[in-house]
Enzyme design. Sequence first.
Site, short mmCIF file in Angstrom:
data_model
loop_
_atom_site.label_atom_id
_atom_site.label_comp_id
_atom_site.label_asym_id
_atom_site.label_seq_id
_atom_site.Cartn_x
_atom_site.Cartn_y
_atom_site.Cartn_z
N HIS A 32 -8.34 -4.82 -0.84
CA HIS A 32 -7.42 -4.21 -0.25
C HIS A 32 -6.69 -4.57 0.88
O HIS A 32 -5.03 -4.62 0.60
CB HIS A 32 -7.01 -2.69 0.23
CG HIS A 32 -6.02 -1.83 0.12
ND1 HIS A 32 -5.48 -1.04 -1.23
CD2 HIS A 32 -5.63 -0.77 1.73
CE1 HIS A 32 -4.47 -0.33 -0.54
NE2 HIS A 32 -4.46 -0.30 0.76
N SER A 38 1.05 -0.97 -0.23
CA SER A 38 0.14 0.16 0.01
C SER A 38 0.80 1.46 0.05
O SER A 38 1.24 1.62 -0.72
CB SER A 38 -0.90 0.02 1.48
OG SER A 38 -1.41 1.30 1.04
N ASP A 73 -10.34 -3.92 -4.41
CA ASP A 73 -9.40 -2.61 -3.71
C ASP A 73 -10.19 -1.58 -4.26
O ASP A 73 -10.26 -1.01 -5.18
CB ASP A 73 -7.96 -2.68 -4.48
CG ASP A 73 -7.46 -2.09 -3.26
OD1 ASP A 73 -7.92 -1.14 -2.42
OD2 ASP A 73 -5.86 -2.25 -3.20
C1 MLT Z 1 -1.37 5.59 -0.70
O1 MLT Z 1 -1.42 7.03 0.98
O2 MLT Z 1 0.07 5.99 -0.13
C2 MLT Z 1 -2.09 5.65 -0.35
O3 MLT Z 1 -3.27 5.69 -0.74
C3 MLT Z 1 -2.43 3.89 0.13
C4 MLT Z 1 -2.68 3.73 1.47
O4 MLT Z 1 -3.44 4.34 2.09
O5 MLT Z 1 -1.60 3.53 2.13
#
Ligand code: MLT
Length: 209
Positions: free
Chosen positions: A188, A107, A157
């Site tokens: 996700h 992520s 996701d």
């Molecule tokens: C990010 O902010 O990098 C993406 O939205 C994924 C997350 O929330 O970590």
Amino acid sequence: MSEDLGFVHRFEPGDGSGVTLLLLHGTGGDENDLIPLGSEILPGAALLSPRGKTLEHGAPRFFRRLAEGVFDHEDLLLRTHELAGFIEAAMKQYELDPAKLVAAGYSNGANIAASLTLLHPGLLRAAVLFRAMVPFEPETTPDLAGMPVFIAAGRRDQMIPPDNTERLAETLREAGADVDLRWRDIGHGLTYEEVMEAKGWLAEIPPLR
Ligand code: MLT
């Protein structure tokens, strides 16, 4: 846990093969989160696991965002260079082989790994990106000739539109990377099956075998 080198991080020595796995956690995680995943997907590798330095309501991240999926571009670039500096310093301090550095991120950690790949071509030998997005559109195409990149994505996701991940894969391919994009009918959250897939994929990469 160590606070040396500008980042709180964990370092676990490997079995001497010289391979290092850089572990990059998701939002709200820390340097401990991906240690079990790291030992699973690349057994014997040294593990280098920094904690993101940006806080979002107390939750560590690797760079700031303005909203979900909307990144603070300036902060992203700055944090990417800062992380690259930490990685280079850590590789020296722990006497690791810079030619055998592989990243695995989830992520937010996958997004900074993608950003590292685009901004510091040659730093990573390979990358495993779980739930990654396009971090930014590069102005010039980096040279990623032959770099193996594994992307595991979920069709359901809620945070990452499928076309965004497709665009990331395309951007990396245009730069010459050897991208293996795997889709599953999941959301996700990371699943055991795809962790095992990543392990199998890594086992095929010379000279990591
Ligand atoms: C990010 O902010 O990098 C993406 O939205 C994924 C997350 O929330 O970590």
